[in-house]
Design a protein around this motif. Structure first.
Motif, short mmCIF file in Angstrom:
data_model
loop_
_atom_site.label_atom_id
_atom_site.label_comp_id
_atom_site.label_asym_id
_atom_site.label_seq_id
_atom_site.Cartn_x
_atom_site.Cartn_y
_atom_site.Cartn_z
N GLN A 1 -15.06 -5.65 42.57
CA GLN A 1 -13.79 -6.01 43.19
C GLN A 1 -12.72 -5.81 42.12
O GLN A 1 -12.86 -6.33 41.02
CB GLN A 1 -13.84 -7.47 43.67
CG GLN A 1 -12.62 -7.93 44.40
CD GLN A 1 -12.47 -7.24 45.76
OE1 GLN A 1 -13.43 -6.81 46.37
NE2 GLN A 1 -11.24 -7.13 46.20
N GLU B 1 -14.83 -4.42 47.41
CA GLU B 1 -14.44 -3.02 47.54
C GLU B 1 -15.66 -2.10 47.44
O GLU B 1 -15.73 -1.08 48.09
CB GLU B 1 -13.42 -2.66 46.45
CG GLU B 1 -12.11 -3.38 46.63
CD GLU B 1 -11.21 -3.31 45.41
OE1 GLU B 1 -11.65 -2.83 44.34
OE2 GLU B 1 -10.07 -3.77 45.52
N GLN B 2 -16.60 -2.48 46.58
CA GLN B 2 -17.81 -1.67 46.39
C GLN B 2 -19.04 -2.58 46.46
O GLN B 2 -19.17 -3.51 45.68
CB GLN B 2 -17.76 -0.97 45.03
CG GLN B 2 -18.95 -0.08 44.77
CD GLN B 2 -18.85 0.57 43.38
OE1 GLN B 2 -17.78 0.75 42.85
NE2 GLN B 2 -19.99 0.90 42.83
#
Length: 110
Positions: free
Chosen positions: A88, A9-10
């Motif tokens: 995540q 996600e990042q």
């Protein structure tokens, strides 16, 4: 080697971002004198793992251009400070990161 993710996600980030990373590279890369003399230029593609603690490990050359420049790319990556790790579900995770490093001689040295 600890397990790592391929999609998160990042993504991990060099401290203060990409611009700071490129400044770090340009300030810390030492162009080998033989490579300058032989006018060797190009891009070394490196991969490494940014661990969940932000440290770099398992540095590999995916595409090299010359052993001197490949070795310098690995050396400078080893000197990088701790990164902000990828995340995540809000938790830090390890991820494989690809970094191209361009070796370019200035017009003065050509």
């Amino acid at each position: 080697m600890e397990p790592f993710c391929y999609i998160v996600e990042q993504m991990p980030e060099f401290p203060r971002g990409n611009e700071a990373m490129f400044q770090f590279l340009s300030k810390n890369i030492v162009y080998p004198p033989v490579a300058i003399k032989d006018k060797i230029e190009g891009m070394v593609i490196c991969t490494f793992i940014v661990n969940k603690d932000g440290y770099i490990s398992y540095i590999k050359i995916v595409r090299g251009i010359h052993p001197l420049l490949d070795t310098e790319a690995i050396r400078v990556i080893k000197t990088m400070p701790k990164w902000n790790p990828s995340k995540q579900s809000g938790k830090p995770v390890a991820i494989k990161f690809t970094l191209p490093i361009r070796f370019s001689l200035s017009k003065k040295t050509k």
